[in-house]
Design a protein around this motif. Structure first.
Motif, PDB file in Angstrom:
ATOM      1  N   GLN A  73       0.918  -1.164   0.012  1.00 26.10           N
ATOM      2  CA  GLN A  73       0.064   0.090   0.134  1.00 26.10           C
ATOM      3  C   GLN A  73       0.775   1.269  -0.017  1.00 26.10           C
ATOM      4  O   GLN A  73       0.215   2.300  -0.175  1.00 26.10           O
ATOM      5  CB  GLN A  73      -1.109   0.116   1.197  1.00 26.10           C
ATOM      6  N   SER A  74       2.086   1.057   0.363  1.00 25.87           N
ATOM      7  CA  SER A  74       2.921   2.153   0.299  1.00 25.87           C
ATOM      8  C   SER A  74       3.195   2.944  -1.112  1.00 25.87           C
ATOM      9  O   SER A  74       3.409   4.042  -1.447  1.00 25.87           O
ATOM     10  CB  SER A  74       4.496   2.073   0.914  1.00 25.87           C
ATOM     11  N   ARG A  75       3.067   2.065  -2.286  1.00 25.41           N
ATOM     12  CA  ARG A  75       3.158   2.516  -3.506  1.00 25.41           C
ATOM     13  C   ARG A  75       4.472   3.252  -4.012  1.00 25.41           C
ATOM     14  O   ARG A  75       4.749   4.285  -4.543  1.00 25.41           O
ATOM     15  CB  ARG A  75       2.279   3.458  -3.980  1.00 25.41           C
ATOM     16  N   SER A  76       5.421   2.594  -3.107  1.00 23.81           N
ATOM     17  CA  SER A  76       6.831   3.030  -3.466  1.00 23.81           C
ATOM     18  C   SER A  76       7.970   1.949  -3.813  1.00 23.81           C
ATOM     19  O   SER A  76       7.442   0.773  -3.709  1.00 23.81           O
ATOM     20  CB  SER A  76       7.368   3.673  -2.158  1.00 23.81           C
ATOM     21  N   PRO A  77       8.861   2.480  -4.184  1.00 24.34           N
ATOM     22  CA  PRO A  77      10.114   1.333  -4.697  1.00 24.34           C
ATOM     23  C   PRO A  77      10.523   0.486  -3.536  1.00 24.34           C
ATOM     24  O   PRO A  77      10.301  -0.791  -3.775  1.00 24.34           O
ATOM     25  CB  PRO A  77      11.172   2.234  -5.261  1.00 24.34           C
ATOM     26  N   MET A  78      10.640   0.966  -2.383  1.00 22.54           N
ATOM     27  CA  MET A  78      11.024   0.106  -1.265  1.00 22.54           C
ATOM     28  C   MET A  78       9.861  -1.032  -0.769  1.00 22.54           C
ATOM     29  O   MET A  78      10.050  -1.943  -0.651  1.00 22.54           O
ATOM     30  CB  MET A  78      11.196   1.061  -0.022  1.00 22.54           C
ATOM     31  N   GLY A  79       8.653  -0.437  -0.987  1.00 20.38           N
ATOM     32  CA  GLY A  79       7.557  -1.052  -0.776  1.00 20.38           C
ATOM     33  C   GLY A  79       7.290  -2.334  -1.689  1.00 20.38           C
ATOM     34  O   GLY A  79       7.136  -3.302  -1.253  1.00 20.38           O
ATOM     35  N   ARG A  80       7.586  -2.143  -2.891  1.00 22.96           N
ATOM     36  CA  ARG A  80       7.211  -3.010  -4.051  1.00 22.96           C
ATOM     37  C   ARG A  80       8.589  -4.108  -3.923  1.00 22.96           C
ATOM     38  O   ARG A  80       8.343  -5.601  -4.122  1.00 22.96           O
ATOM     39  CB  ARG A  80       7.476  -2.737  -5.346  1.00 22.96           C
ATOM     40  N   ARG A  93      17.624 -18.871   1.253  1.00 25.96           N
ATOM     41  CA  ARG A  93      18.357 -17.586   1.421  1.00 25.96           C
ATOM     42  C   ARG A  93      18.910 -17.323  -0.186  1.00 25.96           C
ATOM     43  O   ARG A  93      18.853 -15.874  -0.721  1.00 25.96           O
ATOM     44  CB  ARG A  93      19.645 -17.631   2.397  1.00 25.96           C
ATOM     45  N   GLU A  94      19.366 -18.030  -0.749  1.00 24.86           N
ATOM     46  CA  GLU A  94      19.824 -17.722  -2.250  1.00 24.86           C
ATOM     47  C   GLU A  94      18.846 -17.447  -2.890  1.00 24.86           C
ATOM     48  O   GLU A  94      18.798 -16.338  -3.855  1.00 24.86           O
ATOM     49  CB  GLU A  94      20.714 -18.917  -2.940  1.00 24.86           C
ATOM     50  N   THR A  95      17.661 -17.903  -3.093  1.00 20.12           N
ATOM     51  CA  THR A  95      16.552 -17.734  -3.933  1.00 20.12           C
ATOM     52  C   THR A  95      15.992 -16.289  -3.354  1.00 20.12           C
ATOM     53  O   THR A  95      15.615 -15.342  -4.272  1.00 20.12           O
ATOM     54  CB  THR A  95      15.565 -18.676  -3.738  1.00 20.12           C
ATOM     55  N   LEU A  96      15.988 -16.460  -1.993  1.00 16.55           N
ATOM     56  CA  LEU A  96      15.425 -14.778  -1.609  1.00 16.55           C
ATOM     57  C   LEU A  96      16.139 -13.855  -2.108  1.00 16.55           C
ATOM     58  O   LEU A  96      15.816 -12.539  -2.419  1.00 16.55           O
ATOM     59  CB  LEU A  96      15.579 -15.049   0.139  1.00 16.55           C
ATOM     60  N   GLU A  97      17.481 -13.696  -1.990  1.00 17.29           N
ATOM     61  CA  GLU A  97      18.348 -12.778  -2.366  1.00 17.29           C
ATOM     62  C   GLU A  97      18.179 -12.520  -3.898  1.00 17.29           C
ATOM     63  O   GLU A  97      18.297 -11.273  -4.145  1.00 17.29           O
ATOM     64  CB  GLU A  97      19.875 -13.079  -2.101  1.00 17.29           C
ATOM     65  N   THR A  98      18.214 -13.581  -4.827  1.00 17.91           N
ATOM     66  CA  THR A  98      18.026 -13.320  -5.993  1.00 17.91           C
ATOM     67  C   THR A  98      16.491 -12.518  -6.309  1.00 17.91           C
ATOM     68  O   THR A  98      16.591 -11.435  -7.230  1.00 17.91           O
ATOM     69  CB  THR A  98      17.768 -14.539  -6.828  1.00 17.91           C
ATOM     70  N   VAL A  99      15.552 -12.955  -5.596  1.00 13.46           N
ATOM     71  CA  VAL A  99      14.364 -12.252  -5.939  1.00 13.46           C
ATOM     72  C   VAL A  99      14.645 -10.530  -5.303  1.00 13.46           C
ATOM     73  O   VAL A  99      13.967  -9.703  -6.209  1.00 13.46           O
ATOM     74  CB  VAL A  99      13.329 -12.804  -4.910  1.00 13.46           C
ATOM     75  N   ILE A 100      15.412 -10.293  -4.227  1.00 12.93           N
ATOM     76  CA  ILE A 100      15.243  -8.889  -3.981  1.00 12.93           C
ATOM     77  C   ILE A 100      16.095  -8.181  -4.872  1.00 12.93           C
ATOM     78  O   ILE A 100      15.900  -7.117  -5.261  1.00 12.93           O
ATOM     79  CB  ILE A 100      16.033  -8.959  -2.498  1.00 12.93           C
ATOM     80  N   VAL A 101      17.410  -8.898  -5.359  1.00 13.39           N
ATOM     81  CA  VAL A 101      18.187  -8.131  -6.255  1.00 13.39           C
ATOM     82  C   VAL A 101      17.645  -7.843  -7.555  1.00 13.39           C
ATOM     83  O   VAL A 101      17.643  -6.507  -8.240  1.00 13.39           O
ATOM     84  CB  VAL A 101      19.346  -9.176  -6.472  1.00 13.39           C
ATOM     85  N   ASN A 102      16.802  -8.800  -8.088  1.00 12.01           N
ATOM     86  CA  ASN A 102      15.994  -8.624  -9.360  1.00 12.01           C
ATOM     87  C   ASN A 102      14.916  -7.468  -9.150  1.00 12.01           C
ATOM     88  O   ASN A 102      14.961  -6.683 -10.128  1.00 12.01           O
ATOM     89  CB  ASN A 102      15.255  -9.715  -9.615  1.00 12.01           C
ATOM     90  N   ALA A 103      14.387  -7.761  -7.986  1.00 14.80           N
ATOM     91  CA  ALA A 103      13.252  -6.583  -7.759  1.00 14.80           C
ATOM     92  C   ALA A 103      13.923  -4.976  -7.573  1.00 14.80           C
ATOM     93  O   ALA A 103      13.286  -4.046  -8.109  1.00 14.80           O
ATOM     94  CB  ALA A 103      12.515  -6.612  -6.396  1.00 14.80           C
ATOM     95  N   THR A 104      14.902  -5.099  -6.877  1.00 14.30           N
ATOM     96  CA  THR A 104      15.826  -3.795  -6.687  1.00 14.30           C
ATOM     97  C   THR A 104      16.351  -3.186  -8.289  1.00 14.30           C
ATOM     98  O   THR A 104      16.030  -2.014  -8.400  1.00 14.30           O
ATOM     99  CB  THR A 104      16.948  -3.807  -5.942  1.00 14.30           C
ATOM    100  N   GLU A 105      16.786  -4.319  -9.005  1.00 16.94           N
ATOM    101  CA  GLU A 105      17.175  -3.754 -10.167  1.00 16.94           C
ATOM    102  C   GLU A 105      16.107  -2.956 -11.033  1.00 16.94           C
ATOM    103  O   GLU A 105      16.315  -2.166 -11.849  1.00 16.94           O
ATOM    104  CB  GLU A 105      18.034  -4.858 -10.990  1.00 16.94           C
TER     105      GLU A 105
END
Length: 213
Positions: A73-80, A93-105
């Motif tokens: 609901q924050s509708r922000s990059p950090m929120g997404r 952990r490896e999969t989680l980090e991959t998801v976060i890296v891709n989302a950040t990029e």
């Protein structure tokens, strides 16, 4: 000495020739992009402030659904980024980090929208000005040829300063455009650092949960 306060700038710019028009279009486009990005970053900053800490606190209280809703609901990059991380928190952990890296990029790419256009404008504007100057000088030398070399010095000087006008305009557009480009790149880098900081806090919390189990 020319009194610049009394100059008719409309006539002054008109003397630069047809290439003044694309240079002015570049200036308007650059200003519009810079203003739009400033407004966008200001909105994203206010929406994402303290979000990572709030989400981690809710997860620590085992309020996963509320944490997901808060992030979404924050509708922000950090929120997404955090919303996608919460969806994948049950993964290794490896999969989680991959998801976060891709989302950040993806978010950084969105934050960088149109910034490359500013760099392009900053490179094109002086080249358009130089082209205008070259065309103006060609016209001046054509006049010399037509007059058989018997050229009035004032006529020649007038043709030259009119030719140089486009280069001056091109540089006047390029310099602030490149400054704006560097400033926006800095804003993106700072926001990327915030995204990474929030992601690290999330991963640390998930790691602590796994260790307790």
């Amino acid at each position: 000495m020319m009194d610049f306060l009394s100059i008719d700038f409309g006539a002054f710019i008109a003397k630069g020739g047809v290439l003044v028009i694309p240079i002015l279009i570049c200036s308007v486009l650059a200003f519009a992009i810079f203003l739009e990005r400033l407004i966008y970053y200001a909105r994203m900053k206010s929406r994402g402030t303290g979000l990572a800490q709030s989400v981690v606190r809710l997860l620590a209280q085992e309020k996963d659904e509320e944490a997901l809703n808060t992030a979404a609901q924050s509708r922000s990059p950090m929120g997404r980024v955090l919303a996608r991380a919460i969806d994948a928190k049950a993964c290794d952990r490896e999969t989680l980090e991959t998801v976060i890296v891709n989302a950040t990029e993806e978010e950084v790419k969105d934050l960088s929208t149109h910034i490359q256009t500013l760099a392009t404008i900053g490179n094109i504007a002086p080249l358009l000005g130089l082209l205008g100057t070259v065309i103006g000088m060609i016209k001046a030398f054509m006049v010399i040829q037509e007059m058989g070399g018997k050229v009035n010095a004032s006529v020649l000087a007038g043709g030259i300063w009119e030719a140089m006008l486009t280069t001056a305009l091109g540089l006047a557009v390029a310099l602030p455009t490149m400054v704006a480009h560097s400033y926006l790149i800095g804003r993106v880098d700072r926001y990327e650092a915030r995204l990474q900081s929030g992601s690290v806090a999330f991963i640390k919390h998930i790691g602590q949960q796994h260790n307790r189990r």
